[in-house]
Design a protein around this motif. Structure first.
Motif, PDB file in Angstrom:
ATOM      1  N   ASP A  30      -9.261   5.499  -3.035  1.00 22.50           N
ATOM      2  CA  ASP A  30     -10.136   4.328  -3.155  1.00 22.50           C
ATOM      3  C   ASP A  30      -9.269   3.392  -2.352  1.00 22.50           C
ATOM      4  O   ASP A  30     -10.772   2.578  -1.990  1.00 22.50           O
ATOM      5  CB  ASP A  30     -10.681   3.897  -4.509  1.00 22.50           C
ATOM      6  N   VAL A  31      -8.288   3.459  -2.122  1.00 24.43           N
ATOM      7  CA  VAL A  31      -7.528   2.902  -1.074  1.00 24.43           C
ATOM      8  C   VAL A  31      -7.169   2.713   0.340  1.00 24.43           C
ATOM      9  O   VAL A  31      -6.758   2.237   0.960  1.00 24.43           O
ATOM     10  CB  VAL A  31      -6.426   2.266  -1.706  1.00 24.43           C
ATOM     11  N   THR A  32      -7.712   3.923   0.276  1.00 23.46           N
ATOM     12  CA  THR A  32      -7.147   4.995   1.819  1.00 23.46           C
ATOM     13  C   THR A  32      -8.000   4.355   3.113  1.00 23.46           C
ATOM     14  O   THR A  32      -7.737   3.733   4.139  1.00 23.46           O
ATOM     15  CB  THR A  32      -6.983   6.747   1.528  1.00 23.46           C
ATOM     16  N   ILE A  63      -0.752  -5.056  -1.287  1.00 28.41           N
ATOM     17  CA  ILE A  63       0.800  -4.749  -0.571  1.00 28.41           C
ATOM     18  C   ILE A  63       0.931  -3.235  -2.252  1.00 28.41           C
ATOM     19  O   ILE A  63       1.047  -2.016  -1.659  1.00 28.41           O
ATOM     20  CB  ILE A  63       1.695  -5.559  -1.030  1.00 28.41           C
ATOM     21  N   GLY A  64      -0.267  -3.702  -2.758  1.00 33.55           N
ATOM     22  CA  GLY A  64      -0.268  -2.696  -3.604  1.00 33.55           C
ATOM     23  C   GLY A  64      -0.704  -1.027  -3.470  1.00 33.55           C
ATOM     24  O   GLY A  64      -0.533  -0.155  -3.110  1.00 33.55           O
ATOM     25  N   GLU A  65      -2.335  -1.496  -2.454  1.00 34.66           N
ATOM     26  CA  GLU A  65      -2.744  -0.022  -1.958  1.00 34.66           C
ATOM     27  C   GLU A  65      -2.454   0.256  -0.517  1.00 34.66           C
ATOM     28  O   GLU A  65      -1.748   1.804  -0.063  1.00 34.66           O
ATOM     29  CB  GLU A  65      -4.576  -0.668  -1.775  1.00 34.66           C
ATOM     30  N   ALA A  80      10.933   1.386   0.406  1.00 39.16           N
ATOM     31  CA  ALA A  80      11.197  -0.480   1.185  1.00 39.16           C
ATOM     32  C   ALA A  80       9.628  -1.407   0.470  1.00 39.16           C
ATOM     33  O   ALA A  80       9.465  -2.139  -0.379  1.00 39.16           O
ATOM     34  CB  ALA A  80      11.403  -0.133   2.299  1.00 39.16           C
ATOM     35  N   LEU A  81       8.323  -0.936   0.522  1.00 35.23           N
ATOM     36  CA  LEU A  81       7.250  -1.230   0.026  1.00 35.23           C
ATOM     37  C   LEU A  81       7.126  -1.329  -1.317  1.00 35.23           C
ATOM     38  O   LEU A  81       7.079  -2.180  -1.777  1.00 35.23           O
ATOM     39  CB  LEU A  81       6.078  -0.346   0.583  1.00 35.23           C
ATOM     40  N   PRO A  90       4.829  -7.805 -10.264  1.00 31.93           N
ATOM     41  CA  PRO A  90       5.902  -7.406 -11.476  1.00 31.93           C
ATOM     42  C   PRO A  90       4.930  -6.331 -12.553  1.00 31.93           C
ATOM     43  O   PRO A  90       5.495  -5.795 -12.635  1.00 31.93           O
ATOM     44  CB  PRO A  90       6.866  -8.202 -11.533  1.00 31.93           C
ATOM     45  N   ASN A  91       3.381  -6.848 -12.302  1.00 36.96           N
ATOM     46  CA  ASN A  91       2.836  -6.592 -13.217  1.00 36.96           C
ATOM     47  C   ASN A  91       2.066  -5.857 -12.884  1.00 36.96           C
ATOM     48  O   ASN A  91       0.762  -4.930 -13.366  1.00 36.96           O
ATOM     49  CB  ASN A  91       2.031  -7.089 -13.803  1.00 36.96           C
ATOM     50  N   ALA A  92       2.206  -5.467 -11.194  1.00 35.87           N
ATOM     51  CA  ALA A  92       1.277  -4.340 -10.806  1.00 35.87           C
ATOM     52  C   ALA A  92       1.758  -2.978 -11.187  1.00 35.87           C
ATOM     53  O   ALA A  92       2.675  -2.129 -11.620  1.00 35.87           O
ATOM     54  CB  ALA A  92       1.133  -4.076  -9.071  1.00 35.87           C
ATOM     55  N   ASN A  93       0.397  -1.893 -11.238  1.00 33.02           N
ATOM     56  CA  ASN A  93       0.406  -0.829 -11.629  1.00 33.02           C
ATOM     57  C   ASN A  93      -0.172   0.488 -10.147  1.00 33.02           C
ATOM     58  O   ASN A  93      -1.287   0.040 -10.299  1.00 33.02           O
ATOM     59  CB  ASN A  93      -0.037  -0.106 -13.315  1.00 33.02           C
TER      60      ASN A  93
END
Length: 100
Positions: A30-32, A63-65, A80-81, A90-93
């Motif tokens: 879903d994010v590409t 940044i998560g995607e 690095a990313l 910090p709460n990103a999954n």
């Protein structure tokens, strides 16, 4: 999400034509591929997070995607990313499935 020119600059230049085609048409995540308005696409161009970041309102999602896409396609700067995302969000999954 990650522009083809940036993929190329990050090591995609060594990919086969078939792998580049699969990346450019990746519907398995879903994010590409992310649809955006033309103005937003022109502003972002082929820049990476080192040279352009979106507003704080969408920063962690962006940044998560980006990290998920880099992991999915085994791109060089993904570690690095991932560290940057962990520090800022910090709460990103971040979940992904490796591309074939």
């Amino acid at each position: 999400m990650v522009p083809l020119a940036e993929v190329h600059d990050s090591g995609g230049y060594g990919w086969t034509t078939e792998r580049r085609r699969r990346y450019a048409n990746d519907l398995g995540s879903d994010v590409t591929l992310v649809g955006v308005i033309a103005r937003s696409n022109r502003q972002k161009s082929d820049q990476d997070p080192a040279t352009r970041m979106p507003s704080l309102a969408v920063y962690c999602r962006y940044i998560g995607e980006w990290v998920a896409t880099k992991h999915r396609w085994a791109q060089a700067e993904r570690e690095a990313l991932l560290e940057h995302a962990a520090a800022e969000c910090p709460n990103a999954n971040i979940t992904f499935e490796r591309a074939s």
